[in-house]
Design an enzyme around this catalytic site. Structure first.
Site, PDB file in Angstrom:
ATOM      1  N   SER A  89      -8.636  76.500  64.807  1.00 28.95           N
ATOM      2  CA  SER A  89      -9.269  75.635  65.807  1.00 28.95           C
ATOM      3  C   SER A  89      -9.371  74.183  65.341  1.00 28.95           C
ATOM      4  O   SER A  89      -9.869  73.325  66.072  1.00 28.95           O
ATOM      5  CB  SER A  89     -10.665  76.163  66.146  1.00 28.95           C
ATOM      6  OG  SER A  89     -11.455  76.277  64.973  1.00 28.95           O
ATOM      7  N   HIS A 316       1.102  61.704  47.696  1.00 35.35           N
ATOM      8  CA  HIS A 316       2.286  61.276  48.448  1.00 35.35           C
ATOM      9  C   HIS A 316       3.166  60.329  47.645  1.00 35.35           C
ATOM     10  O   HIS A 316       4.355  60.574  47.429  1.00 35.35           O
ATOM     11  CB  HIS A 316       1.876  60.570  49.740  1.00 35.35           C
ATOM     12  CG  HIS A 316       1.132  61.429  50.710  1.00 35.35           C
ATOM     13  ND1 HIS A 316       1.255  62.796  50.737  1.00 35.35           N
ATOM     14  CD2 HIS A 316       0.271  61.117  51.710  1.00 35.35           C
ATOM     15  CE1 HIS A 316       0.489  63.279  51.702  1.00 35.35           C
ATOM     16  NE2 HIS A 316      -0.111  62.284  52.302  1.00 35.35           N
TER      17      HIS A 316
END
Length: 569
Positions: A89, A316
């Site tokens: 959800s 990253h």
């Protein structure tokens, strides 16, 4: 600056050596383009804690079958893949994971027999889950098949199980439902943990004990952040390995699935023109730049616990740096590639406080519109000094890169959205045209290779050339490969590539535990100094280029940030 008519042409994906080794190119999901897998079949092994488990490897033939949906004659019984999105959800699941799964289904990349389950604490029926998912699904541009039908077929394979994240009973009920859908086929199960890191271990404990596959493989995709420093990351790894073998843990960094990041090693190792230049002899500096043109937008409470260094730079940008700087791997096997990345990370110096600049965006009014500062976000603790911007100079102490500064820069609420790698080459020794260039512009006239990861993916090389005419005037132009022009097909989202790799058991784009340890060892000391000394970030206006201190940091190493030059593309 306008691009010249010349363009890069991509070289063949793999060398003869790699083809001889049985490697198959992987940039789509047809049987001819499936990543390599060790030819070991399904083997029963023991995990690191001594418990028996099923090995997560396929033969190439089985892998082709499972990804293409085609069954070999001897595999008529077939296998099935069940994908459980834990935290179904949440925003990540709704915006990225379910749409990526549908895109793979739309392209025919998922096995013929698959099931998708959502698991979360919220009470929800299967139909309510399908309604929620359908709001974020989109179709591919080519629309070669009826999108509505495809979407309906996908949604009919989506189901929901409600339960607490630390509840073995909830996962036992999920196991019961999974077995109903698996219908006697060889069960393979993938769990995607789209949840906060503080409940990773609870979910893994409960799911591994009560919902693991009894005859196939079981894998867990774990989202960053992987801890806050070396200590917490190590503790998380040790806790996960109480219930899983390292081979079952797929630590995802979605930037490694970006098309241009994937192309980085291809560009270097498949093109003779680049590899000889890839060293301190020809490269003056390397810049890894990440910027967003928006702030925390109500997510400041989460962001404040980590900051831009942990959120972007330690994972990253550092992962991209390792791929960029690694030595040529023995093969494209996942372990060979990850071994080389670890060597790079272990060769890097610990980051020092004097080589770091931090900033935080403040409110700004532009064009009659007011933009709130980071401290104005109601979810941010009062008086927070968490950086929303950071720049750093890193160094690799090995023979290839000794003395070359690797400059990182990452920030929120800046003037543009971009992620790119900039390689600035050294000046031509004894340049015959220095008088035409001018001594003050000589440094700016050096060649620069730019890989734009996002947006508008591109690779371009800045060169000097003569302006047409009777005089001798030099100009700086680009040899340009713009992906949208050369490859009109839509580029898959990074999550699609990584999900497909996880199903295939291909680990080269996922992070190994020793890789994670080496990455944290670089950043943990400076993070502790920043927090212990409560270093105040330099304020910069929302929508600006960031703190002035970042330019002084670059100047310390005789570097000018490539993204601020007048001819920047």
């Amino acid at each position: 600056m306008a691009a010249t008519g010349l363009r890069f042409q991509s070289a063949a994906f793999f060398s003869a050596r790699q083809r001889d080794a049985g490697t198959k190119p992987f940039h789509h999901c047809s049987p001819q383009r499936v990543p390599i897998a060790r030819r070991t079949g399904l083997l029963k092994t023991k995990s690191s804690n001594g418990r028996p488990q099923i090995s997560a490897s396929f033969s190439n033939e089985m892998l082709d079958e499972s990804l293409s949906g085609e069954r070999a004659p001897e595999q008529q019984g077939g296998s099935t893949v069940s994908i459980t999105v834990v935290g179904a959800s949440g925003d990540l699941a709704k915006k990225k994971i379910f749409p990526a799964l549908f895109a793979l289904f739309y392209e025919g990349c998922l096995p013929e027999h698959f099931t998708v389950f959502g698991y979360a604490r919220s009470k929800m029926s299967d139909e309510e889950l399908r309604t929620m998912i359908s709001r974020t699904l989109t179709c591919r541009i080519d629309k070669r098949e009826n999108c509505g039908d495809k979407m309906e077929h996908f949604l009919q394979r989506c189901f929901y199980q409600s339960g607490q994240y630390n509840s073995e009973e909830g996962f036992a009920e999920l196991d019961r439902k999974l077995k109903e859908k698996e219908a006697g086929r060889v069960p393979n199960r993938l769990f995607y943990l789209s949840i906060p890191p503080n409940i990773f271990v609870d979910v893994v404990r409960s799911a591994s004990r009560t919902a693991s596959s009894s005859g196939g493989w079981t894998r867990f995709i774990v989202e960053k952040p992987f801890g806050r420093d070396s200590e917490s990351s190590g503790e998380l790894t040790r806790s996960l390995k109480k219930y899983l073998a390292e081979e079952q843990i797929f630590r995802i960094d979605h930037y490694l699935g970006k098309e241009l990041v994937e192309n980085l090693s291809v560009l270097r190792f498949s093109n003779l023109v680049f590899e000889p230049l890839w060293s301190r002899n020809y490269i003056r500096n390397v810049q890894l730049i990440f910027s967003e043109d928006f702030g925390t937008d109500g997510r400041g409470g989460y962001f404040d616990n980590y900051g831009i260094i942990r959120d972007i730079m330690q994972n990253h940008l550092l992962q991209i740096l390792a791929l960029f700087a690694m030595e040529t791997p023995v093969s494209l096997d996942a372990e060979d590639i990850r071994n080389e990345k670890v060597k790079v990370l272990r060769s890097m110096r610990q980051l020092k406080l004097e080589d770091v600049v931090v900033g935080q965006y403040k409110g700004h009014t532009k064009g009659g519109k007011s933009y709130p500062g980071y401290a104005d976000d109601p979810t941010v603790p009062k008086g927070s000094i968490t950086p929303t911007f950071a720049a750093a100079a890193l160094f690799i102490d090995n023979a290839r890169w000794d003395g070359v500064p690797f400059l990182m820069k990452a920030g929120k609420a800046l003037h543009t959205r971009r992620a790119e790698i900039r390689v600035q080459f050294r000046s031509v020794p004894g340049n015959l045209y220095r008088r035409n260039i001018g001594s003050s512009d000589l440094d700016q006239a050096t060649n620069e290779l730019v890989l734009r990861v996002q947006p508008d993916e591109a690779i371009y090389l800045k060169i000097n050339n003569k302006v047409p005419g009777l005089g001798m005037r030099l100009d700086r132009s680009n040899l340009n490969l713009l992906y949208s022009e050369r490859y009109p097909r839509e580029i898959p989202d990074a999550y699609e590539r990584l999900l497909l790799d996880a199903i295939a058991g291909e680990r080269r784009l996922f992070i190994r535990s020793d890789e994670l340890d080496a990455a944290w060892a670089i950043f943990t000391p400076v993070l502790r100094q920043l927090e212990d000394k409560r270093v105040a970030p330099e304020l910069y206006p929302y929508g600006s280029r960031g703190p002035v201190g970042a330019h002084y940091l670059a100047a310390n190493y005789n570097v000018r940030w490539g993204d601020i030059s007048s001819d920047d593309s």
